[in-house]
Design a protein around this motif. Structure first.
Motif, short mmCIF file in Angstrom:
data_model
loop_
_atom_site.label_atom_id
_atom_site.label_comp_id
_atom_site.label_asym_id
_atom_site.label_seq_id
_atom_site.Cartn_x
_atom_site.Cartn_y
_atom_site.Cartn_z
N SER A 33 28.11 -4.55 -10.12
CA SER A 33 29.58 -4.47 -10.11
C SER A 33 30.09 -3.92 -8.78
CB SER A 33 30.05 -3.60 -11.28
OG SER A 33 29.85 -2.24 -11.00
N PHE A 34 29.20 -3.28 -8.03
CA PHE A 34 29.61 -2.77 -6.70
C PHE A 34 29.09 -3.63 -5.56
CE2 PHE A 34 29.97 1.09 -9.29
CZ PHE A 34 31.27 1.44 -8.97
N TRP A 35 28.60 -4.84 -5.87
CA TRP A 35 28.13 -5.73 -4.81
C TRP A 35 29.27 -6.63 -4.34
CZ3 TRP A 35 22.53 -7.82 -6.07
CH2 TRP A 35 21.63 -6.75 -5.92
N ASP A 36 29.01 -7.28 -3.22
CA ASP A 36 29.97 -8.25 -2.69
C ASP A 36 29.56 -9.66 -3.14
OD1 ASP A 36 32.16 -9.13 -1.42
OD2 ASP A 36 31.47 -8.71 0.62
N TYR A 37 30.48 -10.61 -2.99
CA TYR A 37 30.11 -11.98 -3.37
C TYR A 37 30.97 -12.98 -2.60
CZ TYR A 37 34.27 -11.46 -6.39
OH TYR A 37 35.51 -11.22 -6.88
N ASN A 38 30.42 -14.19 -2.46
CA ASN A 38 31.24 -15.29 -1.97
C ASN A 38 31.15 -16.43 -2.99
OD1 ASN A 38 28.82 -16.62 -1.55
ND2 ASN A 38 28.72 -16.02 0.62
N GLU A 39 31.56 -17.63 -2.59
CA GLU A 39 31.62 -18.71 -3.58
C GLU A 39 30.24 -19.10 -4.11
OE1 GLU A 39 34.28 -20.26 -0.55
OE2 GLU A 39 34.24 -18.19 -1.20
N TYR A 40 29.20 -18.81 -3.33
CA TYR A 40 27.90 -19.34 -3.73
C TYR A 40 26.97 -18.30 -4.31
CZ TYR A 40 29.79 -22.27 -0.05
OH TYR A 40 30.62 -23.00 0.74
N GLN A 41 27.07 -17.07 -3.83
CA GLN A 41 26.00 -16.15 -4.20
C GLN A 41 26.43 -14.69 -4.22
OE1 GLN A 41 23.01 -16.27 -1.12
NE2 GLN A 41 24.55 -16.70 0.43
N LEU A 42 25.48 -13.91 -4.73
CA LEU A 42 25.61 -12.46 -4.73
C LEU A 42 25.24 -11.93 -3.36
CD1 LEU A 42 23.57 -11.58 -7.92
CD2 LEU A 42 25.94 -11.00 -7.54
#
Lengths: 319, 292
Positions: A62-71
């Protein structure tokens, strides 16, 4: 359960094991605590691997970053900021997440109140009015069997009854009570609450029945002898003694409804937002940190409700 | 003792009957509707009576391969059942003695039961995704996934069935008379012999109950499977998928078939429990049979 054997064992371990010393010595090689670990270990491992560690991962992700494809394993509060987007700007109006939680709590409260009412009286009937054990068993089983069949089937079972051309509507139109079929019967909050009550009243009946069956009947006799009315007996004797069951049943129903996304999805025609559905939607969009952030929020709220309820009664003592 | 039944009995009896009707009414409606004629629709009245829609399921002409989903659900259910029975009985035995980590295991089981399923399911899916990423980064770039029916899926189902199994074991041992074991020990039985010949026969009916719970909870499980099962679907997942596109009574037919399996398992289990109880009543005691 302090048996005389325990006392003996403390006094003289060898005496308690009996005369067969060879066998006793062999058994002694596996210490009791080792045997306990052997017996309970596998279940502990399953909970560790598939429940406790996953929960930790939910919090971490829940404290990670993300973009459209991945964690992206880098610290970020995006999961949370995306969730509460615009919440401060919109004050005093509720933002989307706020509205969703209010609706979820509302559904939850309605289902809880109805299942508690039905569950209490069904359990009361089974525990106090059905005298023969065989009948008690048979009737409890009758209530239990539907719990063992698929929830989705029990949901779609309402379609032929509540649908636009369903039994209820065609019956009402034929009798002339209404001119047009009612649209709010299916795929509405009404049908969601109805289906949830249909599915989960069982979770209320069983614990309440369990605490009622343990009530000493002579207490009720005593209340009558002391001149209490039926209502007074109910409020002052039966309800307090059935409280553990009521609390356990309530915890079950509330946690199920708070996290539900399937019933709300199917019976709400995928139109009603709820706490569980947000998580599902985020997962489907592959936004795992946002899904995890919502899971953490949902978990916190559920935990809060349970803590409040378990202050009323010591759950472990009741099992 | 008062004569006759109080008025409240009749009011509550009617209330109970109404509840049972509420429970069963809608289900009976779809069982009946699954026998619609070929031209039949989703609602009453029946348009002819046939087994057309049920037969159609088994021809596999639908959108999804229901036969394969059926076999997968059956396999998973049986494995979950066996694992649940073995682990629950073992852990139940452990709880009869005090041991460290006792309360950790107890609270894990209770928490697993009441933490919303979607969270457990999401957690397992994240866990396996991270494992996959690690394998891809360090060992094998072409690795697909470690998620699957018998890895993440089995784990997800066990987090739901094991708490029930453990709670049933608690109920069993609450009523269990430890003097029977003491008697076996006094006669020189080893711990294993005591378990095998004294404890197990007595608790067997309830153990079958645990198996029944294990299988049917897994067979009908949906929320925990939803994120954690991997690429394949179980039967309830397929059924849920169908609800959004439902136009034909074949969804009712599928519901009827799934329920039929559930009911068969329930009947078999209850029958076995009944038989074992009768056997126990008949052969459990040798009182009055003399010394030989």
């Amino acid at each position: 359960m302090d048996t005389s054997e325990d006392i003996l064992q403390q006094a003289s371990p060898d005496l308690a094991r009996g005369p067969d010393t060879a066998r006793a010595a062999k058994a002694a090689r596996l210490s009791p605590s080792f045997i306990s670990w052997l017996q309970a270990g596998p279940m502990m491992l399953v909970f560790l691997a598939f429940f406790l560690i996953p929960l930790v991962f939910v919090v971490i992700v829940s404290f990670w970053d993300y973009n459209e494809y991945q964690l992206l394993p880098a610290f970020s509060g995006r999961g949370y900021t995306d969730t509460f987007e615009g919440c401060i700007a919109q004050l005093p109006d509720l933002c989307t997440i706020g509205k969703t939680y209010v609706k979820t709590l509302k559904l939850c409260f309605l289902v809880w109140a109805i299942t508690l009412f039905i569950g209490f009286w069904v359990a009361y009937f089974l525990a106090f009015h059905v005298k023969s054990k065989t009948w008690q068993m048979g009737l409890s089983l009758l209530c239990t069997i539907p719990f063992w069949t698929s929830n989705v089937i029990r949901m779609i079972a309402w379609i032929p009854l509540l649908g636009r051309n369903g039994l209820v509507n065609s019956g009402l139109v034929k009798t002339g009570l209404i001119n047009h079929p009612l649209e709010w019967l299916l795929f509405s909050e009404f049908s969601v609450v109805l289906a949830l009550v249909h599915l989960f009243t069982f979770f209320m009946v069983v614990p309440i029945f369990n605490s009622m069956i343990r009530i000493d009947k002579s207490l009720i006799e005593a209340a009558y002898d002391a001149g209490a009315t039926g209502f007074q007996t109910l409020v002052n004797v039966i309800i307090p003694l059935a409280k553990p069951g009521i609390v356990i049943g309530s915890i079950f129903v509330i946690t199920i409804v708070m996290g539900d996304f399937i019933t709300i999805g199917v019976m709400g025609g995928q139109q009603i937002a709820a706490a569980g559905k947000i998580i599902e939607t985020r997962v489907n969009a592959l936004q795992f940190p946002a899904a995890a952030a919502n899971a953490v929020i949902l978990l916190a709220i559920t935990f809060l409700i349970i803590t409040m309820m378990s202050r009323i009664v010591d759950i472990k003592k009741e099992l | 003792m008062k004569e006759g039944r109080p008025r409240s009995f009749y009011i509550l009896a009617i209330f109970f009957a109404a509840y049972v009707l509420f429970l069963y009414g809608p289900m009976i409606a779809i069982y009946v509707l699954s026998f619609q004629g070929p031209q039949g629709g989703l609602t009453f009245p029946m348009n002819g009576v046939s087994t057309f829609w049920i037969a159609k399921l088994f021809q596999g002409t639908g959108i999804v391969d229901l036969g394969a989903a059926f076999r997968r659900s059956l396999l998973l259910g049986i494995i979950v059942m066996i694992v649940t029975v073995v682990l629950s009985v073992a852990a139940g035995m452990a709880f009869r003695r005090k041991f460290r980590a006792q309360s950790i295991l107890f609270y894990s089981a209770i928490a697993s039961l009441i933490v919303p399923s979607i969270i457990t399911s999401l957690g397992i899916s994240l866990e396996f995704r991270i494992i996959d990423d690690l394998i891809k980064a360090h060992w094998n770039e072409n690795f697909e996934t470690s998620m699957g029916l018998l890895t993440s899926g089995l784990g997800a189902h066990l987090t739901w069935t094991l708490p029930f199994g453990l709670l049933i074991m608690f109920a069993i041992f609450n009523r269990f008379d430890p003097r029977l074991e003491e008697a076996a020990r006094d006669l020189g039985a080893t711990p294993w012999q005591t378990f095998r010949h004294v404890v197990l026969p007595i608790i067997l009916p309830s153990v079958i109950g645990i198996g029944l719970f294990g299988f049917t909870l897994s067979w009908d499980e949906l929320a925990r499977s939803s994120q954690a099962i991997g690429a394949v679907n179980t039967l309830p997942l397929d059924l849920q998928g169908l609800t959004t596109t439902v136009t034909n009574p074949d969804i009712y037919a599928l519901g009827t078939v799934i329920s039929a399996v559930s009911f068969t398992v329930i009947t078999l289990a209850l029958g076995t429990i009944h038989m074992l109880n009768k056997r126990q009543a008949a052969k459990g005691s040798d009182a009055g049979k003399g010394l030989v």
